[in-house]
Design a protein around this motif. Structure first.
Motif, PDB file in Angstrom:
ATOM      1  N   UNK A 176       5.586  22.007  37.002  1.00 43.36           N
ATOM      2  CA  UNK A 176       4.362  21.381  36.770  1.00 43.36           C
ATOM      3  C   UNK A 176       3.706  21.264  38.056  1.00 43.36           C
ATOM      4  N   UNK A 177       4.339  20.934  39.216  1.00 46.11           N
ATOM      5  CA  UNK A 177       3.482  21.056  40.295  1.00 46.11           C
ATOM      6  C   UNK A 177       3.058  22.513  40.572  1.00 46.11           C
ATOM      7  N   UNK A 178       3.513  23.242  40.319  1.00 52.65           N
ATOM      8  CA  UNK A 178       2.683  24.924  40.462  1.00 52.65           C
ATOM      9  C   UNK A 178       1.590  24.886  39.510  1.00 52.65           C
ATOM     10  N   UNK A 179       1.620  24.033  38.251  1.00 53.56           N
ATOM     11  CA  UNK A 179       0.444  23.928  37.471  1.00 53.56           C
ATOM     12  C   UNK A 179      -0.553  23.320  37.903  1.00 53.56           C
ATOM     13  N   UNK A 180      -0.582  22.672  39.075  1.00 51.23           N
ATOM     14  CA  UNK A 180      -1.604  21.714  39.733  1.00 51.23           C
ATOM     15  C   UNK A 180      -2.370  22.290  40.558  1.00 51.23           C
ATOM     16  N   UNK A 181      -3.756  22.695  40.738  1.00 51.27           N
ATOM     17  CA  UNK A 181      -4.338  23.233  41.545  1.00 51.27           C
ATOM     18  C   UNK A 181      -5.301  22.755  42.550  1.00 51.27           C
ATOM     19  N   UNK A 182      -5.182  21.279  42.117  1.00 46.90           N
ATOM     20  CA  UNK A 182      -6.132  20.385  43.004  1.00 46.90           C
ATOM     21  C   UNK A 182      -5.090  19.642  44.123  1.00 46.90           C
ATOM     22  N   UNK A 183      -5.485  19.480  45.220  1.00 48.64           N
ATOM     23  CA  UNK A 183      -4.578  19.184  46.571  1.00 48.64           C
ATOM     24  C   UNK A 183      -4.426  17.523  46.026  1.00 48.64           C
ATOM     25  N   UNK A 184      -5.576  16.725  45.850  1.00 50.90           N
ATOM     26  CA  UNK A 184      -5.300  15.359  45.666  1.00 50.90           C
ATOM     27  C   UNK A 184      -4.379  15.051  44.591  1.00 50.90           C
ATOM     28  N   UNK A 185      -4.546  15.862  43.481  1.00 48.21           N
ATOM     29  CA  UNK A 185      -3.844  15.542  42.100  1.00 48.21           C
ATOM     30  C   UNK A 185      -2.225  15.871  42.384  1.00 48.21           C
ATOM     31  N   UNK A 186      -2.185  16.885  43.128  1.00 45.38           N
ATOM     32  CA  UNK A 186      -0.732  17.120  43.443  1.00 45.38           C
ATOM     33  C   UNK A 186      -0.004  16.267  44.350  1.00 45.38           C
ATOM     34  N   UNK A 187      -0.817  15.458  45.430  1.00 48.70           N
ATOM     35  CA  UNK A 187      -0.304  14.851  46.259  1.00 48.70           C
ATOM     36  C   UNK A 187       0.045  13.229  45.384  1.00 48.70           C
ATOM     37  N   UNK A 188      -0.954  13.062  44.592  1.00 50.33           N
ATOM     38  CA  UNK A 188      -0.755  11.890  43.536  1.00 50.33           C
ATOM     39  C   UNK A 188       0.584  11.981  42.761  1.00 50.33           C
ATOM     40  N   UNK A 189       0.767  13.240  42.063  1.00 43.07           N
ATOM     41  CA  UNK A 189       1.655  13.301  41.506  1.00 43.07           C
ATOM     42  C   UNK A 189       3.211  13.258  42.139  1.00 43.07           C
ATOM     43  N   UNK A 190       3.288  13.695  43.499  1.00 39.50           N
ATOM     44  CA  UNK A 190       4.446  13.765  44.211  1.00 39.50           C
ATOM     45  C   UNK A 190       4.672  12.023  44.508  1.00 39.50           C
ATOM     46  N   UNK A 191       3.701  11.623  45.043  1.00 39.25           N
ATOM     47  CA  UNK A 191       3.923  10.149  45.129  1.00 39.25           C
ATOM     48  C   UNK A 191       4.414   9.140  44.136  1.00 39.25           C
ATOM     49  N   UNK A 192       3.900   9.548  42.844  1.00 44.99           N
ATOM     50  CA  UNK A 192       4.400   8.923  41.442  1.00 44.99           C
ATOM     51  C   UNK A 192       5.759   9.336  41.373  1.00 44.99           C
ATOM     52  N   UNK A 193       6.060  10.561  41.543  1.00 46.32           N
ATOM     53  CA  UNK A 193       7.596  11.018  41.220  1.00 46.32           C
ATOM     54  C   UNK A 193       8.613  10.432  42.148  1.00 46.32           C
ATOM     55  N   UNK A 194       8.131  10.369  43.585  1.00 46.36           N
ATOM     56  CA  UNK A 194       9.150   9.983  44.633  1.00 46.36           C
ATOM     57  C   UNK A 194       9.324   8.582  44.575  1.00 46.36           C
ATOM     58  N   UNK A 195       8.265   7.786  44.003  1.00 50.29           N
ATOM     59  CA  UNK A 195       8.642   6.311  43.940  1.00 50.29           C
ATOM     60  C   UNK A 195       9.533   5.949  43.090  1.00 50.29           C
ATOM     61  N   UNK A 196      10.152   6.684  42.114  1.00 51.55           N
ATOM     62  CA  UNK A 196      10.948   6.459  41.032  1.00 51.55           C
ATOM     63  C   UNK A 196      12.489   6.801  41.352  1.00 51.55           C
ATOM     64  N   UNK A 197      13.524   6.206  40.889  1.00 49.39           N
ATOM     65  CA  UNK A 197      14.607   6.273  40.930  1.00 49.39           C
ATOM     66  C   UNK A 197      15.114   7.510  40.341  1.00 49.39           C
ATOM     67  N   UNK A 198      15.663   8.723  41.159  1.00 49.17           N
ATOM     68  CA  UNK A 198      16.110   9.847  40.297  1.00 49.17           C
ATOM     69  C   UNK A 198      16.936   9.312  39.234  1.00 49.17           C
ATOM     70  N   UNK A 199      17.893   8.796  39.316  1.00 50.39           N
ATOM     71  CA  UNK A 199      18.684   8.360  37.933  1.00 50.39           C
ATOM     72  C   UNK A 199      18.226   7.867  36.904  1.00 50.39           C
ATOM     73  N   UNK A 200      17.064   7.133  37.405  1.00 43.14           N
ATOM     74  CA  UNK A 200      16.387   6.311  36.194  1.00 43.14           C
ATOM     75  C   UNK A 200      15.278   7.570  35.659  1.00 43.14           C
ATOM     76  N   UNK A 201      14.884   8.652  36.139  1.00 46.73           N
ATOM     77  CA  UNK A 201      14.204   9.638  35.470  1.00 46.73           C
ATOM     78  C   UNK A 201      15.215  10.500  34.701  1.00 46.73           C
ATOM     79  N   UNK A 202      16.385  10.813  35.304  1.00 46.22           N
ATOM     80  CA  UNK A 202      17.472  11.564  34.563  1.00 46.22           C
ATOM     81  C   UNK A 202      17.811  10.858  32.934  1.00 46.22           C
ATOM     82  N   UNK A 203      18.054   9.529  33.233  1.00 47.12           N
ATOM     83  CA  UNK A 203      18.359   8.732  32.046  1.00 47.12           C
ATOM     84  C   UNK A 203      17.190   8.646  30.878  1.00 47.12           C
ATOM     85  N   UNK A 204      16.001   8.500  31.536  1.00 49.11           N
ATOM     86  CA  UNK A 204      14.751   8.552  30.614  1.00 49.11           C
ATOM     87  C   UNK A 204      14.897  10.011  29.773  1.00 49.11           C
TER      88      UNK A 204
END
Length: 439
Positions: free
Chosen positions: A182-210
């Motif tokens: 999905x990062x490859x599907x984003x072509x706006x630099x600001x949107x991509x940075x925002x997506x990465x920040x949201x993702x990295x702020x989460x516990x990877x284990x919590x994402x896996x369980x979701x």
């Protein structure tokens, strides 16, 4: 300057195929299927489209590990499936293409069959396009598609590198691949940075369980299908829809954004990260409602088995029963409640109690409760099994027009004839009866 040991090289697919490659006997059979080939074709087609939009666009398809033997041949240690698949594509586009790999004679029946079937798939796909498309693919092999190549001079070093590439740190989970997609599907630099920040702020284990415990089971159960484990092979359902797709259902989904439904498609790219954030927050909110709303004190008390006072979601998630089956039933309740709240956005007291009783009655009914039984119970399958309630409740929620369709759902609170299970869960059964208004 002396080249560093194992320094990666970046080569085009064309240059890779023209190397003095060999497939050693220790390699496993070629197992890519028609689906893998179709995905590869579509990925290549997408990269061609992107190259028309962005100057010097490159699409990197992964890492290849090679061992350079004493005969100056490059043994393929990791990457055989991709290399052979690209070779099939190249041979269809350029039948006179020559490379060392063509000298290989495959005796394995699985490899022979898959090579034949995949070439047929390629032939069928290209039969519907013109010469221009074939030329575009040929150019992509030369100008767009790239691989990272790591070459070593000792075979033991090659296998060590292979192991480290595939096992370093934690395993690569399906949601990790979805993030990259999905990062490859984003072509706006600001949107991509925002997506990465949201993702990295989460516990990877919590994402896996979701995905593992809630979203993927609900996606299957809503369709009255048993749920297999969520693996890399299953990620297609969360790849979403390309924003510029002309499909009718894609236009409908595009207009629906930013609203999500667990069982409905979404637009690929930044909406994927919004969706994950949305459902992580929703799951937290419904657990918090059960914990803090005094209306649900009886449900909360049963869920924590009177062990201790729990006042936060974080404390609640740490409470685990010694009974694995009870934990399964507890998770089934939150799956049902997540599905219900996702659709109706309310905490109707009667509906919540009905969902809780339905989920917990399977624990009362069964002496041994594993995930296979939960799977059958969730889709309403088991007329010959000793369940009190044979109802496809998740599917019923998904297709209900009003929340009252769930609050008015009729449940059987009469125990099945299973003495071994009944005696062990007497207290739970009594509590469920009280919750339902029985004395």
């Amino acid at each position: 300057m002396k080249k560093k040991k194992n320094t990666p090289q970046i080569l085009s697919v064309d240059k890779l195929l023209k190397m003095n490659l060999i497939i050693p006997d220790y390699q496993r059979p070629y197992k890519w299927t028609a689906k893998n080939i179709t995905d590869l074709i579509f990925d290549t087609q997408k990269s061609i489209e992107e190259s028309h939009k962005y100057t010097n666009f490159k699409y990197r398809i992964g890492t290849i590990i090679l061992y350079k033997n004493k005969n100056s041949e490059y043994e393929i240690v990791d990457g055989q499936q991709r290399i052979l698949s690209f070779l099939l594509l190249k041979l269809y586009i350029k039948p006179d293409f020559q490379c060392n790999l063509l000298n290989k004679r495959f005796s394995d029946k699985i490899t022979q069959k898959n090579l034949h079937d995949n070439y047929t798939t390629i032939n069928e796909w290209f039969s519907s396009v013109g010469e221009k498309e074939k030329n575009n693919f040929n150019q992509a092999f030369h100008n767009i598609l790239e691989v990272v190549i790591i070459t070593v001079n000792r075979i033991d070093e090659a296998f060590q590198l292979f192991d480290s590439q595939n096992t370093r740190g934690r395993a690569l989970y399906p949601h990790d691949l979805l993030k990259a997609y999905h990062l490859r599907e984003i072509h706006d630099k600001y949107e991509m940075q925002n997506a990465v920040v949201k993702w990295e702020s989460k516990n990877p284990e919590a994402i896996r369980k979701l995905f593992d415990l809630y979203m993927f089971p609900l996606w299957n159960w809503a369709k009255c299908r048993k749920c297999d484990p969520f693996t890399v092979a299953k990620i297609d359902i969360y790849k979403g829809i390309e924003e510029d797709s002309g499909y009718t259902y894609a236009r409908r989904a595009n207009k629906a954004m930013p609203y999500f439904l667990l069982t409905e498609p979404f637009i690929s790219g930044s909406d994927f990260f919004e969706m994950v954030d949305h459902y992580m927050q929703m799951l937290h909110n419904i657990k918090e409602e059960i914990i803090t709303n005094t209306t649900f004190n009886d449900i909360k008390r049963i869920l924590i088995e009177d062990k201790k006072d729990v006042n936060s979601v974080e404390e609640f998630d740490k409470v685990r029963s010694s009974s694995t089956g009870f934990n399964y039933a507890r998770n089934l309740f939150f799956c049902a409640l997540l599905c219900y709240y996702d659709r109706f956005h309310n905490f109707d007291i009667i509906a919540v109690k009905k969902l809780f009783i339905w989920a917990m009655m399977i624990r009362v009914d069964m002496q041994y409760l594993g995930f296979d039984t939960i799977n059958r119970y969730a889709i309403g399958f088991g007329e010959n099994d000793k369940y009190s309630n044979v109802k496809p409740v998740i599917s019923m929620i998904t297709y209900a027009r009003k929340h009252t369709d769930i609050s008015s759902m009729k449940l059987n609170i009469i125990r099945v004839d299973n003495k071994a299970a009944s005696e062990k869960w007497d207290k739970l059964y009594e509590n469920l009866c009280k919750l339902n208004g029985y004395k």
